[in-house]
Scaffold this motif. Structure first.
Motif, mmCIF file in Angstrom:
data_model
loop_
_atom_site.group_PDB
_atom_site.id
_atom_site.type_symbol
_atom_site.label_atom_id
_atom_site.label_comp_id
_atom_site.label_asym_id
_atom_site.label_seq_id
_atom_site.Cartn_x
_atom_site.Cartn_y
_atom_site.Cartn_z
ATOM 1 N N THR A 1 0.938 15.519 -6.689
ATOM 2 C CA THR A 1 1.264 16.239 -5.456
ATOM 3 C C THR A 1 2.177 15.423 -4.536
ATOM 4 O OG1 THR A 1 -0.746 15.364 -4.426
ATOM 5 C CG2 THR A 1 -0.897 17.537 -5.490
ATOM 6 N N ALA A 2 2.593 14.236 -4.994
ATOM 7 C CA ALA A 2 3.459 13.387 -4.166
ATOM 8 C C ALA A 2 4.807 14.058 -3.960
ATOM 9 C CB ALA A 2 3.648 12.030 -4.833
ATOM 10 N N ASP A 3 5.464 13.699 -2.884
ATOM 11 C CA ASP A 3 6.778 14.274 -2.633
ATOM 12 C C ASP A 3 7.795 13.737 -3.645
ATOM 13 O OD1 ASP A 3 7.721 11.766 -1.795
ATOM 14 O OD2 ASP A 3 7.501 12.242 0.322
ATOM 15 N N LEU A 4 8.941 14.365 -3.689
ATOM 16 C CA LEU A 4 9.964 14.040 -4.676
ATOM 17 C C LEU A 4 10.400 12.583 -4.591
ATOM 18 C CD1 LEU A 4 11.824 14.967 -6.934
ATOM 19 C CD2 LEU A 4 13.468 15.680 -5.181
ATOM 20 N N GLN A 5 10.567 12.061 -3.388
ATOM 21 C CA GLN A 5 11.022 10.676 -3.227
ATOM 22 C C GLN A 5 10.034 9.698 -3.871
ATOM 23 O OE1 GLN A 5 11.576 9.390 0.794
ATOM 24 N NE2 GLN A 5 12.519 7.464 0.186
ATOM 25 N N LEU A 6 8.752 9.905 -3.664
ATOM 26 C CA LEU A 6 7.746 9.022 -4.259
ATOM 27 C C LEU A 6 7.747 9.146 -5.774
ATOM 28 C CD1 LEU A 6 5.424 7.039 -4.158
ATOM 29 C CD2 LEU A 6 3.874 8.947 -3.694
ATOM 30 N N ARG A 7 7.833 10.367 -6.281
ATOM 31 C CA ARG A 7 7.850 10.545 -7.737
ATOM 32 C C ARG A 7 9.081 9.906 -8.362
ATOM 33 N NH1 ARG A 7 6.968 16.674 -8.608
ATOM 34 N NH2 ARG A 7 8.168 16.679 -6.703
ATOM 35 N N LEU A 8 10.241 10.016 -7.705
ATOM 36 C CA LEU A 8 11.462 9.398 -8.232
ATOM 37 C C LEU A 8 11.390 7.881 -8.179
ATOM 38 C CD1 LEU A 8 14.229 11.766 -6.790
ATOM 39 C CD2 LEU A 8 13.472 11.559 -9.177
ATOM 40 N N LEU B 1 10.382 2.893 -12.034
ATOM 41 C CA LEU B 1 9.690 1.709 -12.558
ATOM 42 C C LEU B 1 9.759 1.656 -14.084
ATOM 43 C CD1 LEU B 1 6.494 1.705 -10.314
ATOM 44 C CD2 LEU B 1 8.520 0.238 -10.104
ATOM 45 N N TYR B 2 9.993 2.814 -14.704
ATOM 46 C CA TYR B 2 10.058 2.864 -16.162
ATOM 47 C C TYR B 2 11.406 2.323 -16.632
ATOM 48 C CZ TYR B 2 10.058 4.482 -20.950
ATOM 49 O OH TYR B 2 10.128 4.528 -22.317
ATOM 50 N N LYS B 3 11.381 1.172 -17.261
ATOM 51 C CA LYS B 3 12.600 0.547 -17.792
ATOM 52 C C LYS B 3 12.628 0.600 -19.315
ATOM 53 C CE LYS B 3 13.674 -1.019 -13.645
ATOM 54 N NZ LYS B 3 13.817 0.055 -12.731
ATOM 55 N N MET C 1 0.836 -1.170 0.000
ATOM 56 C CA MET C 1 0.000 0.000 0.000
ATOM 57 C C MET C 1 0.890 1.245 0.000
ATOM 58 S SD MET C 1 -3.097 0.889 2.512
ATOM 59 C CE MET C 1 -2.690 2.124 3.689
ATOM 60 N N VAL C 2 0.483 2.245 -0.752
ATOM 61 C CA VAL C 2 1.244 3.487 -0.808
ATOM 62 C C VAL C 2 0.521 4.535 0.026
ATOM 63 C CG1 VAL C 2 2.082 5.316 -2.311
ATOM 64 C CG2 VAL C 2 2.094 2.979 -3.117
ATOM 65 N N ARG C 3 1.204 5.023 1.056
ATOM 66 C CA ARG C 3 0.668 6.138 1.826
ATOM 67 C C ARG C 3 1.175 7.407 1.180
ATOM 68 N NH1 ARG C 3 3.135 5.276 7.121
ATOM 69 N NH2 ARG C 3 4.440 3.859 6.001
ATOM 70 N N ARG C 4 0.415 8.460 1.270
ATOM 71 C CA ARG C 4 0.776 9.723 0.640
ATOM 72 C C ARG C 4 2.179 10.148 1.047
ATOM 73 N NH1 ARG C 4 -2.877 14.411 -0.881
ATOM 74 N NH2 ARG C 4 -1.377 15.966 -1.483
ATOM 75 N N GLY C 5 3.020 10.317 0.040
ATOM 76 C CA GLY C 5 4.370 10.780 0.284
ATOM 77 C C GLY C 5 5.338 9.694 0.706
ATOM 78 N N VAL C 6 4.853 8.459 0.904
ATOM 79 C CA VAL C 6 5.727 7.357 1.303
ATOM 80 C C VAL C 6 5.725 6.329 0.187
ATOM 81 C CG1 VAL C 6 6.138 5.549 2.997
ATOM 82 C CG2 VAL C 6 5.176 7.745 3.726
ATOM 83 N N PRO C 7 6.870 6.124 -0.466
ATOM 84 C CA PRO C 7 6.885 5.208 -1.600
ATOM 85 C C PRO C 7 6.657 3.766 -1.179
ATOM 86 C CG PRO C 7 9.089 6.045 -1.139
ATOM 87 C CD PRO C 7 8.161 6.729 -0.208
ATOM 88 N N ASP C 8 5.970 3.034 -2.051
ATOM 89 C CA ASP C 8 5.804 1.604 -1.865
ATOM 90 C C ASP C 8 7.101 0.965 -2.333
ATOM 91 O OD1 ASP C 8 5.157 -1.060 -1.902
ATOM 92 O OD2 ASP C 8 3.298 -0.802 -3.012
#
Length: 145
Positions: free
Chosen positions: A121-128, A133-135, A1-8
């Protein structure tokens, strides 16, 4: 599960953004889906993970030039072969009724679905971590449907 701003941190099980053929993460790494139409059906189901799809719609999508009876027969055989290909996987299965079909897995287990659902609106860590995932482009060798 992904919490807002916390990467899965878990790896998606179904990898469509490989730039080559299908990929599978985690315990699904030994799965081989070899037939072109099996891969096409699997990709369509993965892009609609957990949703009921009409067998008539799938038959028309995958075999647009075939009559409905022939297309449904081809779909049944493709489903049978696909189920055999993924039989050893506990992380997902193809299920449904006589009129519908679905891939039973969480959409977040599909890399493309995780990328598409990442909030802007996710934080930078989650967006990165999501961008990682894009390979490559969506599955190659996908038949023209």
């Amino acid at each position: 599960m992904v919490r807002r701003g916390v990467p899965d941190q878990s790896e998606p099980t179904v990898l469509l953004l490989t730039g080559r053929d299908l990929g599978f993460g985690g315990r699904a790494s030994k799965t081989q889906i070899t037939g072109k139409m099996q891969r096409a059906l699997f990709v369509v189901l993965a892009l609609n993970a957990g949703e009921q799809l009409s067998r008539d719609w799938l038959a028309d999508l995958l075999w647009p030039d075939a009559d409905q009876t022939t297309a449904r027969k081809r779909l049944r055989m493709t489903i049978l072969n696909l189920r055999r290909s993924i039989a050893d996987q506990s992380s997902f299965e193809v299920a449904g009724s006589s009129e519908t079909l679905r891939l039973e897995t969480d959409p977040k287990d599909v890399d493309l679905m995780r990328v598409l659902s990442c909030p802007t609106t996710a934080d930078l860590q989650l967006r990165l971590s999501t961008a990682d995932l894009y390979k490559g482009d969506l599955v190659t060798q996908f038949p023209e449907v």
